[in-house]
Design an enzyme around this catalytic site. Structure first.
Site, PDB file in Angstrom:
ATOM      1  N   ILE A 194       0.851  -1.184   0.000  1.00  0.00           N
ATOM      2  CA  ILE A 194       0.000   0.000   0.000  1.00  0.00           C
ATOM      3  C   ILE A 194       0.895   1.245   0.000  1.00  0.00           C
ATOM      4  O   ILE A 194       1.032   1.937   1.008  1.00  0.00           O
ATOM      5  CB  ILE A 194      -0.968   0.019   1.211  1.00  0.00           C
ATOM      6  CG1 ILE A 194      -1.757  -1.287   1.303  1.00  0.00           C
ATOM      7  CG2 ILE A 194      -1.928   1.206   1.095  1.00  0.00           C
ATOM      8  CD1 ILE A 194      -2.668  -1.393   2.521  1.00  0.00           C
ATOM      9  N   PRO A 195       1.545   1.521  -1.141  1.00  0.00           N
ATOM     10  CA  PRO A 195       2.351   2.740  -1.210  1.00  0.00           C
ATOM     11  C   PRO A 195       1.439   3.965  -1.125  1.00  0.00           C
ATOM     12  O   PRO A 195       0.343   3.979  -1.698  1.00  0.00           O
ATOM     13  CB  PRO A 195       3.049   2.648  -2.569  1.00  0.00           C
ATOM     14  CG  PRO A 195       2.309   1.629  -3.343  1.00  0.00           C
ATOM     15  CD  PRO A 195       1.569   0.756  -2.387  1.00  0.00           C
ATOM     16  N   HIS A 196       1.895   4.955  -0.390  1.00  0.00           N
ATOM     17  CA  HIS A 196       1.064   6.144  -0.206  1.00  0.00           C
ATOM     18  C   HIS A 196       1.937   7.377  -0.069  1.00  0.00           C
ATOM     19  O   HIS A 196       3.079   7.302   0.367  1.00  0.00           O
ATOM     20  CB  HIS A 196       0.147   5.996   1.006  1.00  0.00           C
ATOM     21  CG  HIS A 196       0.849   5.530   2.246  1.00  0.00           C
ATOM     22  ND1 HIS A 196       1.219   4.223   2.447  1.00  0.00           N
ATOM     23  CD2 HIS A 196       1.286   6.205   3.329  1.00  0.00           C
ATOM     24  CE1 HIS A 196       1.832   4.116   3.616  1.00  0.00           C
ATOM     25  NE2 HIS A 196       1.904   5.298   4.169  1.00  0.00           N
ATOM     26  N   GLY A 197       1.377   8.494  -0.490  1.00  0.00           N
ATOM     27  CA  GLY A 197       2.086   9.755  -0.414  1.00  0.00           C
ATOM     28  C   GLY A 197       1.115  10.894  -0.196  1.00  0.00           C
ATOM     29  O   GLY A 197      -0.096  10.695  -0.198  1.00  0.00           O
TER      30      GLY A 197
END
Length: 154
Positions: free
Chosen positions: A62-65
């Site tokens: 779950i890559p998030h920015g």
């Protein structure tokens, strides 16, 4: 709160890429909109990934920015073929990715989204259904459908 109500846009895609960097690049492109460009979103996703892998196990990441220009969170669900090394703690390569970009001011909402996603992906039947879905539209429907009960996780 339903996931669909928390995200301005959710897309689903089937993807064949070589590595984690390529996944983040494609995800940023799919998350991009008039408010936030792909380059800025990619840099944000990469910066978060440098802090530690967003691979949560069971083949999920779950890559998030964050973005100062976004008004609402955006997400993209990707099924990778073949799976990609995300340096997850369990050592398993990742084949399901939910990449997300949120406005800078979404502190509590960001945590709620991450928690809901982690809970959904902890369900082995949900993961299997996503992996068996015939197309991106089916994957999107599975993601946005309300869970019917608190099912056993594996």
């Amino acid at each position: 709160m339903p996931l669909a109500d928390q995200l301005a846009d959710v897309r689903a895609s089937l993807l064949n890429v070589a590595d984690r960097e390529a996944v983040l690049e494609v995800a940023a492109g799919l998350l991009a909109c008039r408010q936030a460009g792909a380059d800025d979103l990619r840099a944000s996703l990469q910066a978060r990934e440098k802090l530690g892998s967003t691979g949560i196990g069971h083949g999920i990441a779950i890559p998030h920015g964050r973005s100062p220009t976004l008004e609402a969170p955006r997400g993209v669900l990707l099924r990778l073929q073949p799976a990609v090394d995300f340096h997850a703690a369990d050592g398993q390569d990742v084949d399901l990715v939910f990449a997300m970009a949120v406005p800078d001011h979404y502190t509590q909402q960001h945590l709620i989204l991450l928690s809901e996603l982690a809970e959904r992906f902890s369900d082995a039947r949900f993961r299997t259904a996503l992996r068996d879905a015939p197309d991106a539209q089916s994957m999107r429907k599975l993601l946005l459908d309300e869970p019917h009960s608190s099912e056993a996780s594996v």
